[in-house]
Design an enzyme around this catalytic site. Structure first.
Site, mmCIF file in Angstrom:
data_model
loop_
_atom_site.group_PDB
_atom_site.id
_atom_site.type_symbol
_atom_site.label_atom_id
_atom_site.label_comp_id
_atom_site.label_asym_id
_atom_site.label_seq_id
_atom_site.Cartn_x
_atom_site.Cartn_y
_atom_site.Cartn_z
ATOM 1 N N GLN A 12 0.681 -1.054 -0.351
ATOM 2 C CA GLN A 12 0.050 -0.139 -0.089
ATOM 3 C C GLN A 12 0.691 0.981 -0.347
ATOM 4 O O GLN A 12 2.185 1.467 0.213
ATOM 5 C CB GLN A 12 -0.938 -0.259 1.058
ATOM 6 C CG GLN A 12 -1.983 0.925 1.352
ATOM 7 C CD GLN A 12 -2.938 0.507 2.421
ATOM 8 O OE1 GLN A 12 -3.298 -0.995 2.651
ATOM 9 N NE2 GLN A 12 -4.499 1.274 2.736
ATOM 10 N N SER A 92 4.485 -6.504 2.690
ATOM 11 C CA SER A 92 2.768 -6.095 2.902
ATOM 12 C C SER A 92 1.587 -6.577 2.594
ATOM 13 O O SER A 92 1.342 -7.780 2.020
ATOM 14 C CB SER A 92 2.357 -4.940 3.819
ATOM 15 O OG SER A 92 1.618 -4.892 4.542
ATOM 16 N N LEU A 93 0.587 -6.172 1.787
ATOM 17 C CA LEU A 93 -0.011 -6.484 0.924
ATOM 18 C C LEU A 93 0.520 -7.174 -0.092
ATOM 19 O O LEU A 93 -0.375 -8.228 -0.725
ATOM 20 C CB LEU A 93 -0.557 -5.094 0.656
ATOM 21 C CG LEU A 93 -2.029 -5.370 -0.770
ATOM 22 C CD1 LEU A 93 -2.674 -6.497 -0.956
ATOM 23 C CD2 LEU A 93 -1.597 -4.162 -2.033
ATOM 24 N N ARG A 117 -9.202 -6.816 3.769
ATOM 25 C CA ARG A 117 -8.482 -6.603 5.057
ATOM 26 C C ARG A 117 -7.549 -5.333 5.259
ATOM 27 O O ARG A 117 -8.041 -5.046 5.916
ATOM 28 C CB ARG A 117 -7.128 -7.801 4.058
ATOM 29 C CG ARG A 117 -5.917 -7.152 4.603
ATOM 30 C CD ARG A 117 -4.469 -7.671 4.127
ATOM 31 N NE ARG A 117 -3.415 -7.550 5.096
ATOM 32 C CZ ARG A 117 -2.307 -6.759 4.105
ATOM 33 N NH1 ARG A 117 -2.608 -6.138 3.683
ATOM 34 N NH2 ARG A 117 -1.500 -6.530 5.191
ATOM 35 N N HIS A 201 0.359 -2.860 10.906
ATOM 36 C CA HIS A 201 1.008 -3.345 12.103
ATOM 37 C C HIS A 201 2.028 -3.316 12.735
ATOM 38 O O HIS A 201 3.543 -3.258 13.383
ATOM 39 C CB HIS A 201 2.946 -3.416 10.447
ATOM 40 C CG HIS A 201 2.727 -4.132 9.374
ATOM 41 N ND1 HIS A 201 2.405 -5.244 8.945
ATOM 42 C CD2 HIS A 201 2.589 -3.645 8.066
ATOM 43 C CE1 HIS A 201 2.299 -5.486 7.420
ATOM 44 N NE2 HIS A 201 1.942 -4.393 6.713
ATOM 45 N N GLN A 250 0.978 -11.216 9.850
ATOM 46 C CA GLN A 250 1.373 -10.229 9.236
ATOM 47 C C GLN A 250 0.742 -9.201 9.610
ATOM 48 O O GLN A 250 1.780 -7.960 9.728
ATOM 49 C CB GLN A 250 1.461 -10.632 7.931
ATOM 50 C CG GLN A 250 1.937 -9.858 7.156
ATOM 51 C CD GLN A 250 1.128 -9.226 5.575
ATOM 52 O OE1 GLN A 250 0.292 -9.007 5.755
ATOM 53 N NE2 GLN A 250 1.888 -9.231 4.988
#
Length: 316
Positions: A12, A92-93, A117, A201, A250
């Site tokens: 992102q 991440s994503l 998500r 996170h 995560q």
């Protein structure tokens, strides 16, 4: 002997209005993928990618599927030209695009999953209560120490170990601001608040992980066909059960990107291709790999595709 190649997928923040348009206009497979995405999501994600408006694209629940869609489209085009990865990872994503690349999760399952998500991550912390900031020019131990010293003001934790000299911290606004002030006293070059809608996170996002776990239980996950280096452990994840567990963790754990890239280099990866919008990961790679010879390319439009294929010997 051909070079060992890793595909790395952006997270992102890489989004921009117009992303994926050239690939859509020039490859019928990409056009079909975008049409399928609109159908799966029940919303016109194609139009949000190409026309925005930016505010709409920036909504986490749109950003996540949009970046995944463009990343998978760019990967399909690379594979059509004969370029395949030996290993994959995503920031991440981006880890979801990596799992699609490894045939562990289907695109049809991954797309609505990342939209949810995005919604869960957004809902976990009320707007205005959390923030993220990049700390530049400070070693990781010192950044961790800043977070410890500021924790009396609320939750503040390292969220992304991006590359040497760039670590992102995340948590409650007051605690992140205090940690930034301490970081400057400790010698950080500067601290930069990030334009994000939630403190990703960090432990404040645990409720999002719990909600995501219920959704993950509904989808079929297979053992990956090629190594997928996970954000949480910076090591390959080899089986479906472990993938489920790590995807839940995560959301509220730091992304160990620098460690992931170093691991891949140790495994003999010589070429990294950033697949999807932007060049952020290619920039990180330069800082991580300054002592070793690796090459970084990116593929997001026709120009970048052409120059990458020229370097890697793909068929145009």
């Amino acid at each position: 002997m051909k070079n060992k190649i890793a595909f790395v997928f952006p997270g992102q923040g890489a989004q921009y209005v117009g992303m994926g348009r050239e690939l859509y206009d020039n490859y019928h497979e990409v056009k079909e993928l975008f049409e399928k995405a609109d159908e799966i999501l029940g919303r016109n994600i194609t139009s949000i990618c190409f026309e925005g408006p930016e505010d709409e694209l920036k909504k986490t629940e749109n950003t996540q599927p949009a970046i995944l869609l463009v990343s998978v489209a760019a990967m399909m085009v690379l594979e059509k030209h004969g370029i395949y990865p030996d290993m994959v990872a995503g920031l991440s994503l981006g880890e979801y695009a990596a799992l699609v690349a490894a045939n562990s999760i289907s695109f049809e399952d991954a797309l609505p999953l990342v939209m949810k998500r995005g919604q869960f991550m957004q809902q976990a912390v009320p707007l205005g209560q959390g923030m993220m900031a990049a700390v530049l020019g400070l070693e990781r131990e010192k950044v961790e120490e800043c977070c410890r010293l500021a924790s009396d003001a609320g939750v503040v934790e390292p969220a992304n170990y991006n590359c040497p000299g760039q670590i992102v911290i995340s948590g409650h606004v007051a605690a992140v601001e205090k940690a930034c002030a301490i970081a400057k006293e400790m010698g950080a070059k500067r601290t930069v608040p990030l334009a994000v809608s939630a403190p990703f996170h960090c432990s404040l996002l645990k409720p999002a992980g719990e909600a995501l776990e219920k959704e993950l239980d509904k989808i079929h996950i297979k053992d990956p066909e090629i190594p997928v280096v996970s954000n949480v452990e910076a090591l390959p994840v080899r089986d479906a059960a472990h993938i489920r567990k790590l995807l839940v963790q995560q959301v509220s754990s730091p992304v160990r990107w620098e460690d992931s890239i170093r691991y891949m280099i140790k495994q003999g990866i010589e070429v990294f291709v950033e697949v999807g919008p932007g060049k952020v990961l290619t920039g990180f790679l330069k800082k991580i790999s300054s002592e070793v010879k690796v090459k970084g390319y990116n593929v997001e439009d026709l120009k970048s595709l052409e120059s990458t294929l020229k370097e890697l010997g793909g068929t145009m």
